[in-house]
Design a protein around this motif. Structure first.
Motif, mmCIF file in Angstrom:
data_model
loop_
_atom_site.group_PDB
_atom_site.id
_atom_site.type_symbol
_atom_site.label_atom_id
_atom_site.label_comp_id
_atom_site.label_asym_id
_atom_site.label_seq_id
_atom_site.Cartn_x
_atom_site.Cartn_y
_atom_site.Cartn_z
ATOM 1 N N VAL A 1 0.839 -1.194 0.000
ATOM 2 C CA VAL A 1 0.000 0.000 0.000
ATOM 3 C C VAL A 1 0.877 1.248 0.000
ATOM 4 O O VAL A 1 1.981 1.248 0.552
ATOM 5 C CB VAL A 1 -0.954 0.007 1.225
ATOM 6 C CG1 VAL A 1 -0.178 0.055 2.522
ATOM 7 C CG2 VAL A 1 -1.949 1.149 1.141
ATOM 8 N N PHE A 2 0.383 2.321 -0.644
ATOM 9 C CA PHE A 2 1.063 3.617 -0.676
ATOM 10 C C PHE A 2 0.126 4.652 -0.057
ATOM 11 O O PHE A 2 -0.742 5.204 -0.756
ATOM 12 C CB PHE A 2 1.414 4.003 -2.114
ATOM 13 C CG PHE A 2 2.357 3.052 -2.788
ATOM 14 C CD1 PHE A 2 3.714 3.076 -2.491
ATOM 15 C CD2 PHE A 2 1.889 2.135 -3.716
ATOM 16 C CE1 PHE A 2 4.601 2.207 -3.117
ATOM 17 C CE2 PHE A 2 2.765 1.258 -4.346
ATOM 18 C CZ PHE A 2 4.127 1.291 -4.035
ATOM 19 N N PRO A 3 0.278 4.933 1.239
ATOM 20 C CA PRO A 3 -0.683 5.814 1.923
ATOM 21 C C PRO A 3 -0.717 7.249 1.392
ATOM 22 O O PRO A 3 -1.721 7.940 1.604
ATOM 23 C CB PRO A 3 -0.192 5.792 3.385
ATOM 24 C CG PRO A 3 0.642 4.567 3.504
ATOM 25 C CD PRO A 3 1.265 4.373 2.164
ATOM 26 N N GLU A 4 0.326 7.725 0.729
ATOM 27 C CA GLU A 4 0.314 9.085 0.200
ATOM 28 C C GLU A 4 -0.681 9.246 -0.946
ATOM 29 O O GLU A 4 -1.157 10.352 -1.203
ATOM 30 C CB GLU A 4 1.697 9.478 -0.304
ATOM 31 C CG GLU A 4 2.758 9.621 0.754
ATOM 32 C CD GLU A 4 4.110 9.884 0.124
ATOM 33 O OE1 GLU A 4 4.517 11.060 0.106
ATOM 34 O OE2 GLU A 4 4.749 8.920 -0.354
ATOM 35 N N GLY A 5 -0.968 8.154 -1.660
ATOM 36 C CA GLY A 5 -1.895 8.221 -2.778
ATOM 37 C C GLY A 5 -1.434 9.190 -3.856
ATOM 38 O O GLY A 5 -0.239 9.341 -4.119
#
Length: 309
Positions: free
Chosen positions: A170-174
């Motif tokens: 997952v990449f929380p910064e989007g």
């Protein structure tokens, strides 16, 4: 028959086998090209006959290994020359949540992360990436994403994958991370509301921080044409030194030198699963993960000699 004649006949018999069994015994093994052609034909036959497996998320391991991964591998090995460190921090089996920084204008960092774990991890693990809604609104891209093992970035899908003991990314910064301007390179953006932490707490799985250096330079974003972005329903419409000035040629990423590093796991099993609903616990863990990745980025930037070497 003279001795010289017997010698000539004997030599000919060794060179040209006189019996079928000897000819079969001396047959050359199929060459590399023939093996590849045969393998490709078997692959096509299985696809036509429907003799392949797709899981509930649409992941097609055979298509991924045979077609998608080899294409991405060319970028990984020859263009970006990726180096990986800390693979021992990614478990060989069982569920875990890999959390990384996001950048690059186009999200090639997720694909390179996937290739690295598939090819270089001792257990050859498939990383199941969680993608933004926009990815699954583009017909061809949505199909390829599903086939390669990606799924929608939502807690329900993430929880189901972790329950199946998968390695999830997952990449929380989007879009805030992948679309940030070049002037803010390697400065982490906000990690949302910590949904990934809540998911890890409920599933009681380790969080593996990942720092990706190199993606920031592939399409240096120097401006954003917001009216065009709104027209097409995009989060941004980038302007880079090569795009859109040079047309399709401007879509070729710059050959920056990449480093991907994995940090020590942040364990969640010391918390109670109910703490996933505790706002302060989630925020504290989110900040810990973000700070860890930021420090890892600084370390890897010092390791890299230059942008392109």
């Amino acid at each position: 028959m003279s001795e010289e004649a017997r010698a000539v006949v004997g030599h000919a018999a060794e060179v040209i086998p006189l019996h079928g069994d000897r000819a079969e015994h001396r047959a050359e093994p199929p060459g590399e090209l023939e093996q590849k052609v045969a393998s490709a034909l078997r692959f096509v036959r299985r696809r036509i006959e429907g003799d392949y497996h797709v899981d509930e998320f649409g992941f097609d391991p055979e298509l991924n290994d045979t077609l998608l991964m080899p294409l991405a591998r060319q970028l990984y090995e020859r263009w970006f020359r990726v180096e990986m460190f800390g693979l021992e921090n990614v478990p060989d089996t069982g569920p875990a949540l890999v959390v990384g920084n996001h950048s690059g204008t186009l999200p090639l960092d997720g694909v390179m992360l996937q290739v690295g774990l598939h090819d270089h991890h001792p257990a050859k693990r498939n990383l199941r990436l969680l993608g933004a809604d926009l990815v699954y609104q583009i017909p061809v891209l949505a199909h390829l994403a599903r086939k390669s093992g990606h799924t929608l970035a939502c807690q329900a899908d993430a929880a189901r994958l972790l329950a199946k003991r998968e390695l999830v990314g997952v990449f929380p910064e989007g879009f805030k991370g992948v679309g940030k301007p070049y002037s803010q390179r390697y400065k982490l953006q906000r990690f949302g509301r910590g949904g990934f932490v809540a998911t890890a707490l409920r599933a009681q799985v380790p969080i593996i921080p990942a720092a990706i250096v190199g993606a920031e330079e592939i399409y240096p974003k120097i401006a954003d044409l917001r009216p065009i972005a709104r027209l097409f329903g995009l989060p941004y419409f980038p302007v880079t030194p090569t795009w859109p000035m040079f047309g399709l040629f401007g879509l070729v990423p710059l050959p920056s030198k990449w480093i991907i590093a994995f940090g020590e796991p942040i364990m969640t099993d010391e918390y109670d699963p109910d703490q996933a609903d505790d706002h302060m616990t989630v925020l504290n863990l989110t900040d810990q993960v973000r700070e860890t990745i930021q420090n890892m980025l600084y370390d890897q930037l010092r390791r890299r000699a230059s942008i392109f070497f």
